[in-house]
Design an enzyme around this catalytic site. Structure first.
Site, PDB file in Angstrom:
ATOM      1  N   ASP A 287     -12.789   0.747 -13.262  1.00 58.60           N
ATOM      2  CA  ASP A 287     -12.463   1.238 -11.925  1.00 58.60           C
ATOM      3  C   ASP A 287     -10.954   1.257 -11.723  1.00 58.60           C
ATOM      4  O   ASP A 287     -10.448   0.803 -10.687  1.00 58.60           O
ATOM      5  CB  ASP A 287     -13.134   0.370 -10.849  1.00 58.60           C
ATOM      6  CG  ASP A 287     -13.175   1.054  -9.488  1.00 58.60           C
ATOM      7  OD1 ASP A 287     -13.065   2.302  -9.452  1.00 58.60           O
ATOM      8  OD2 ASP A 287     -13.309   0.352  -8.467  1.00 58.60           O
TER       9      ASP A 287
ATOM     10  N   GLU B 108       0.868  -1.174   0.000  1.00 59.18           N
ATOM     11  CA  GLU B 108       0.000   0.000   0.000  1.00 59.18           C
ATOM     12  C   GLU B 108       0.905   1.224   0.000  1.00 59.18           C
ATOM     13  O   GLU B 108       1.243   1.774   1.054  1.00 59.18           O
ATOM     14  CB  GLU B 108      -0.912  -0.023   1.227  1.00 59.18           C
ATOM     15  CG  GLU B 108      -1.929  -1.154   1.211  1.00 59.18           C
ATOM     16  CD  GLU B 108      -3.043  -0.921   0.220  1.00 59.18           C
ATOM     17  OE1 GLU B 108      -3.034   0.143  -0.436  1.00 59.18           O
ATOM     18  OE2 GLU B 108      -3.909  -1.794   0.082  1.00 59.18           O
ATOM     19  N   VAL B 109       1.352   1.650  -1.167  1.00 52.61           N
ATOM     20  CA  VAL B 109       2.316   2.733  -1.259  1.00 52.61           C
ATOM     21  C   VAL B 109       1.671   4.075  -0.965  1.00 52.61           C
ATOM     22  O   VAL B 109       2.204   4.903  -0.235  1.00 52.61           O
ATOM     23  CB  VAL B 109       2.966   2.736  -2.655  1.00 52.61           C
ATOM     24  CG1 VAL B 109       3.915   3.903  -2.777  1.00 52.61           C
ATOM     25  CG2 VAL B 109       3.700   1.433  -2.883  1.00 52.61           C
TER      26      VAL B 109
END
Length: 550
Positions: A365, A319-320
């Site tokens: 998305d 999760e950068v």
């Protein structure tokens, strides 16, 4: 990946390769895009003829089977070129192949400024922009034997180990020659032979990267196959196709597998044995292809399998971007080179969805949280819960149920419910700008009176200060040309008119090329035209116009 697959019966030409190596070289493939042409009496034509003559003259005396040259004063009239001969060939055979290429390429590509031609024994290419020390994976060509191997799972495990071995050894070859080969026992009566080669001008890391990407796209379970890139090539067969005595000896014994029953595998786990983790995002797409080929499973199940498989393979999810900014602790691991590779990987994956898959898939998305990064920072496209499959000739669809993430949805989708490949292109543009700037689109919606990241980038581009948008945590080690290319692409993707947005094929080509073929961007969608600029702690540096920067 933008490839056309050729089915080639290698066994029929086996004795030709073994006993007739001095015959004319075997032509494989050529590529010469019609987007860059020169006139018959142009300066470039004269420079090109002089360049090809120079390369042809250099080949017979080349000790490493590689040479590059350039002729002319200034781009785009200067001609750049190089050749690469197979690493096991002597200089005489190399010279004969390059001479054939000099004649053949001008016949097949009579007025193109950029061309490449491959033979079994060599590769020759030229361009009106410098191609030296540039790792390129396009154009490409895949060739394979129509015969299937026995025990394909075990074979692909052996092939993967062998290719990793020779990729590392080839990359360590230095500036003279980057080539390695290996043979490994498959059964008691069959051996696997493989050869990998890079152009010697590549760095070791670029050579490994090129060969790893090539190995991920080789055919699965076939008795032979090869992949041709401008910067590297791979080939494997179940018969010896090279002169082992003319190649560097391996420092360590090659891998070998004794014949034994394959370990039981079920369902999607089979693909993990095939080494597809090297392919940027290709794992999910391969599942889609397999399922559709069976023609027995509904669209819903296809997309569900793709989503599940992408999640299962992204065990090391990074999760950068946390909240609205890139995590400061992780940003030090995201230098410009890594970000650029992430952008290229996402682009290749989306291009596959839109063009190269047997079914056209609109993701609907695309956003940063739906890009998974593995332990090697390779991107994987995930979450196909809103994806739609298009028919072969379908280009546009409508929906009354708008779904997606605010800030990533194109204006025609938000306002009219229209979606197409160009809707995904818009989302990609926002995602690309986030990689450059280091903040999410939502950050700018909060601080810039509702105008998003594209408007912020556009104002700096328009005002001649485009480097102000670059994430300051990147530091000073970055390529201005690559930043320029990404900003141009991001802003073009965010154009209000879908027809002004490039295709993913255009984007992949632009990201992998030193030439600039896309037009200059205009004001993107959702911008009011107000002036203003976000605070930045980067020094402004010199003023650069958008046209100059691009």
């Amino acid at each position: 990946m933008n490839s056309s697959f050729i089915i080639s019966l290698y066994l029929s030409s086996f004795f030709f390769h073994v006993f007739c190596t001095e015959a004319a070289p075997e032509y494989l493939y050529h590529d010469c895009p019609n987007t860059t042409l020169f006139t018959p009496n142009s300066i470039y034509r004269s420079n090109l003829h002089a360049l090809l003559s120079s390369l042809s003259s250099a080949a017979p005396g080349s000790t490493n089977g590689f040479a590059n040259a350039n002729v002319g004063q200034n781009p785009p009239e200067r001609a750049y070129g190089l050749f690469l001969c197979r690493g096991d060939l002597n200089s005489t055979t190399c010279g004969r192949c390059v001479a054939a290429g000099e004649r053949d390429i001008l016949q097949r590509c009579p007025n193109q400024r950029v061309s490449i031609i491959w033979y079994d024994q060599c590769m020759l290419r030229y361009s009106n922009w410098s191609i030296l020390s540039v790792m390129e994976q396009s154009p490409d060509r895949v060739l394979y034997d129509i015969g299937n191997v026995i025990e394909p799972t075990r074979f692909m495990q052996l092939l993967g180990e062998t290719l990793r071995d020779i990729a590392m050894r080839a990359s360590a070859g230095g500036s003279e020659k980057k080539v390695a080969a290996a043979e490994a026992n498959f059964t008691s009566s069959q051996k696997l032979y493989a050869l990998a080669q890079c152009t010697p001008d590549l760095t070791a890391s670029d050579c490994v990267k090129c060969l790893q990407f090539a190995s991920a796209h080789l055919p699965q379970g076939k008795q032979g196959g090869r992949l041709l890139f401008p910067s590297c090539n791979l080939r494997y067969e179940l018969y010896p196709f090279y002169n082992a005595s003319a190649l560097p000896s391996p420092a360590t014994p090659p891998p070998s597998l004794a014949p034994s029953p394959p370990a039981p595998v079920t369902g999607l786990e089979v693909t993990r044995e095939y080494g597809w983790s090297y392919a940027v995002g290709s794992n999910i797409f391969t599942v889609i292809i397999i399922v559709v080929a069976l023609s027995v499973i509904s669209t819903t199940v296809v997309l569900f399998l793709a989503w599940r498989f992408s999640r299962r393979n992204a065990t090391n999810r990074h999760e950068v971007i946390q909240g609205d900014r890139i995590d400061p602790e992780k940003s030090k691991h995201l230098n410009w080179s890594i970000r650029y590779n992430i952008a290229c990987g996402i682009a290749r994956g989306m291009h596959y969805l839109h063009e190269d898959s047997r079914i056209r898939i609109i993701h609907r998305d695309m956003k940063s949280s739906n890009i998974l990064l593995d332990s090697e920072m390779n991107p994987k496209i995930s979450d196909f819960g809103m994806a739609r499959i298009f028919g072969i000739d379908q280009t546009l669809a409508m929906t009354e149920r708008i779904g997606g993430t605010y800030g990533y949805m194109s204006p025609e989708y938000v306002m009219n419910g229209q979606f197409s490949v160009k809707s995904d292109v818009y989302s990609f543009g926002v995602l690309l700008l986030e990689l450059i700037i280091g903040k999410k689109n939502s950050f700018f919606n909060q601080v810039d009176k509702g105008e998003g990241i594209a408007c912020y980038a556009w104002k700096n581009w328009r005002d001649g200060t485009p480097l102000l948008v670059l994430d300051p945590t990147i530091g000073e080690t970055y390529s201005v040309a690559e930043v320029a290319r990404c900003l141009r692409i991001g802003l073009l993707c965010a154009q209000e008119d879908p027809n002004r947005r490039p295709t993913m094929a255009d984007i992949v080509h632009e990201l992998n090329s030193y030439s600039v073929t896309l037009e200059l961007p205009q004001q993107p969608a959702f911008c009011s035209g107000r002036t203003g600029r976000l605070e930045s702690n980067k020094s402004p540096g010199r003023s650069i116009t958008g046209a100059e920067f691009g």
